[in-house]
Design a protein around this motif. Structure first.
Motif, short mmCIF file in Angstrom:
data_model
loop_
_atom_site.label_atom_id
_atom_site.label_comp_id
_atom_site.label_asym_id
_atom_site.label_seq_id
_atom_site.Cartn_x
_atom_site.Cartn_y
_atom_site.Cartn_z
N LYS A 166 -17.02 -12.47 -0.92
CA LYS A 166 -16.05 -13.55 -1.08
C LYS A 166 -15.24 -13.38 -2.37
CE LYS A 166 -17.86 -15.21 2.63
NZ LYS A 166 -17.18 -14.96 3.92
N PHE A 167 -14.89 -12.14 -2.68
CA PHE A 167 -14.18 -11.83 -3.91
C PHE A 167 -13.02 -10.92 -3.57
CE2 PHE A 167 -15.60 -12.62 -8.33
CZ PHE A 167 -14.52 -12.09 -9.02
N ALA A 168 -11.86 -11.18 -4.14
CA ALA A 168 -10.70 -10.33 -3.90
C ALA A 168 -10.90 -8.96 -4.53
CB ALA A 168 -9.43 -10.98 -4.45
N ASN A 169 -10.11 -7.99 -4.11
CA ASN A 169 -10.15 -6.65 -4.67
C ASN A 169 -9.34 -6.62 -5.97
OD1 ASN A 169 -10.09 -3.92 -5.22
ND2 ASN A 169 -8.70 -3.41 -3.55
N PRO A 170 -9.99 -6.47 -7.13
CA PRO A 170 -9.26 -6.52 -8.40
C PRO A 170 -8.58 -5.21 -8.78
CG PRO A 170 -11.60 -6.29 -8.82
CD PRO A 170 -11.45 -6.36 -7.33
N ALA A 171 -8.85 -4.13 -8.04
CA ALA A 171 -8.34 -2.82 -8.44
C ALA A 171 -6.82 -2.74 -8.50
CB ALA A 171 -8.90 -1.74 -7.51
N PRO A 172 -6.07 -3.24 -7.49
CA PRO A 172 -4.61 -3.13 -7.58
C PRO A 172 -4.02 -3.80 -8.82
CG PRO A 172 -5.26 -3.66 -5.33
CD PRO A 172 -6.49 -3.78 -6.17
N LEU A 173 -4.61 -4.91 -9.25
CA LEU A 173 -4.13 -5.57 -10.46
C LEU A 173 -4.33 -4.69 -11.68
CD1 LEU A 173 -3.10 -8.05 -12.00
CD2 LEU A 173 -5.47 -8.89 -12.06
N GLY A 174 -5.54 -4.14 -11.82
CA GLY A 174 -5.81 -3.27 -12.96
C GLY A 174 -4.97 -2.01 -12.94
N LEU A 175 -4.82 -1.41 -11.76
CA LEU A 175 -4.00 -0.21 -11.63
C LEU A 175 -2.54 -0.47 -11.97
CD1 LEU A 175 -5.59 1.18 -8.35
CD2 LEU A 175 -5.51 2.41 -10.53
N SER A 176 -2.04 -1.62 -11.53
CA SER A 176 -0.63 -1.96 -11.81
C SER A 176 -0.42 -2.19 -13.30
CB SER A 176 -0.24 -3.21 -11.02
OG SER A 176 -0.31 -2.98 -9.63
N ALA A 177 -1.37 -2.86 -13.96
CA ALA A 177 -1.26 -3.08 -15.40
C ALA A 177 -1.27 -1.75 -16.15
CB ALA A 177 -2.42 -3.97 -15.88
N PHE A 178 -2.14 -0.86 -15.73
CA PHE A 178 -2.18 0.46 -16.35
C PHE A 178 -0.88 1.22 -16.11
CE2 PHE A 178 -2.82 5.00 -15.80
CZ PHE A 178 -3.36 5.35 -17.02
N ALA A 179 -0.38 1.16 -14.87
CA ALA A 179 0.79 1.94 -14.49
C ALA A 179 2.03 1.55 -15.28
CB ALA A 179 1.05 1.79 -12.99
N LEU A 180 2.30 0.26 -15.37
CA LEU A 180 3.53 -0.17 -16.04
C LEU A 180 3.51 0.19 -17.52
CD1 LEU A 180 5.61 -3.28 -15.45
CD2 LEU A 180 4.99 -2.73 -17.79
N THR A 181 2.39 -0.07 -18.19
CA THR A 181 2.32 0.22 -19.62
C THR A 181 2.43 1.72 -19.88
OG1 THR A 181 0.79 -1.65 -19.74
CG2 THR A 181 1.06 -0.33 -21.72
N THR A 182 1.76 2.52 -19.04
CA THR A 182 1.84 3.97 -19.17
C THR A 182 3.25 4.47 -18.90
OG1 THR A 182 -0.47 4.16 -18.46
CG2 THR A 182 0.87 6.16 -18.35
N PHE A 183 3.92 3.87 -17.92
CA PHE A 183 5.28 4.25 -17.56
C PHE A 183 6.23 4.05 -18.74
CE2 PHE A 183 9.44 2.89 -15.82
CZ PHE A 183 9.80 4.05 -15.16
N VAL A 184 6.15 2.89 -19.38
CA VAL A 184 7.06 2.60 -20.49
C VAL A 184 6.80 3.55 -21.67
CG1 VAL A 184 7.74 0.86 -22.19
CG2 VAL A 184 7.33 0.19 -19.81
N LEU A 185 5.53 3.72 -22.03
CA LEU A 185 5.21 4.61 -23.16
C LEU A 185 5.61 6.05 -22.86
CD1 LEU A 185 3.95 5.10 -25.93
CD2 LEU A 185 1.74 5.39 -24.78
N SER A 186 5.41 6.48 -21.62
CA SER A 186 5.74 7.87 -21.27
C SER A 186 7.24 8.12 -21.31
CB SER A 186 5.18 8.20 -19.88
OG SER A 186 3.77 8.11 -19.88
N LEU A 187 8.03 7.13 -20.92
CA LEU A 187 9.49 7.27 -21.05
C LEU A 187 9.89 7.44 -22.51
CD1 LEU A 187 10.88 4.66 -18.48
CD2 LEU A 187 10.93 7.15 -18.29
#
Length: 288
Positions: free
Chosen positions: A73-94
């Motif tokens: 009875k718990f949602a999948n938290p992985a997409p949230l964590g992956l998205s947070a990682f992705a956006l921050t990494t994207f900005v720093l990498s640019l």
């Protein structure tokens, strides 16, 4: 029609295959397997007819077999964590690539604290709640990475950079190189746990590992007393790849039959447990 409904309920397997796979399951494991098949993710997620979709296994941030979060009875938290990682990494990498002449990383402080740090750390704690040790370790650790990265770069707040630079020489550059090299070692450890998962999952950690390695060497092996620009740009390029792979894996965990007409492929390695099951190599040894 009744036979067709039975096959669909069993996750796309014929009755003989389903019985061989599930005969040793407990009641709880049966329920988890049925939930996984119904929601389109997990070890029993299936390819349905001619719709051309495959399981969103990579979106679970779990390289091994697992029990579905839905059963708890718990949602999948992985997409949230992956998205947070992705956006921050994207900005720093640019910024590391010097895109449009931007070289100062100050804007990353905000995302490092608010999204890549706090939100990813919360997602890691929720992974702990659903019993996913790998996801909890990875997401919580990278959340901590972004928070510590933000602390280092906070202008004037913690005076880490200015204090090290006041000591003279290359104190800050060497220290920051040590910091990044430690994260390269940690990511290599996680990479080992993805070797029997999916191509999308493995490539995420492989490109991230190379990004940390390039950046660490770039700060330790300098040119004219400054970080090696070629290596920093290489780290930025691998970081961009890691960011998009994180978004890809996140999308794999978000899409299901309730919100999409398709599920994106994550490509199971042929030597993985799921890959062997798909070829019928280990169907009689299956456990959830």
């Amino acid at each position: 029609m009744a036979q067709q409904e039975k096959v669909t309920t069993n996750g796309g397997l014929d009755p003989a295959q389903h019985e061989a796979i599930t005969k040793h399951m407990t009641h709880e494991e049966h329920e988890a397997a049925k939930a996984a098949a119904r929601f389109g993710y997990g070890p029993l997620a299936h390819r349905r007819g001619n719709q051309g979709d495959v399981s969103a296994f990579g979106g679970e941030f779990q390289p091994g077999l697992f029990k579905s979060p839905e059963a708890r009875k718990f949602a999948n938290p992985a997409p949230l964590g992956l998205s947070a990682f992705a956006l921050t990494t994207f900005v720093l990498s640019l910024i590391n690539l010097g895109t449009r002449g931007v070289t100062g990383p100050n804007i990353v402080v905000a995302t490092a604290y608010g999204y890549g740090g706090l939100v990813q750390l919360l997602a890691g704690m929720w992974e702990m709640a659903v019993g996913n040790t790998f996801g909890a370790t990875a997401l919580s650790s990278y959340g901590g990475f972004w928070i510590s990265f933000g602390i280092i770069l906070t202008p004037g707040g913690f005076e880490i950079v200015s204090s090290l630079e006041a000591l003279g020489g290359t104190q800050f550059l060497d220290s920051f190189g040590f910091f990044l090299f430690g994260w390269f070692i940690f990511t290599t450890i996680l990479l080992m746990a993805t070797l029997r998962s999916t191509v999308a999952f493995f490539l995420l950690f492989f490109t991230l590992d190379l990004a940390f390695l390039m950046l660490a060497i770039g700060y330790l092996v300098r040119v004219d007393g400054k970080p090696n620009p070629m290596l920093i740009q290489a780290g930025g390029a691998f970081g961009i790849l890691a960011a998009f792979l994180a978004w890809y894996n996140a999308l794999a965990g978000i899409l299901d039959d309730s919100n999409s007409f398709f599920v994106i492929p994550v490509a199971h390695f042929p030597w993985s447990v799921k890959g062997q099951q798909q070829r019928g190599a280990k169907g009689d040894q299956y456990t959830v």
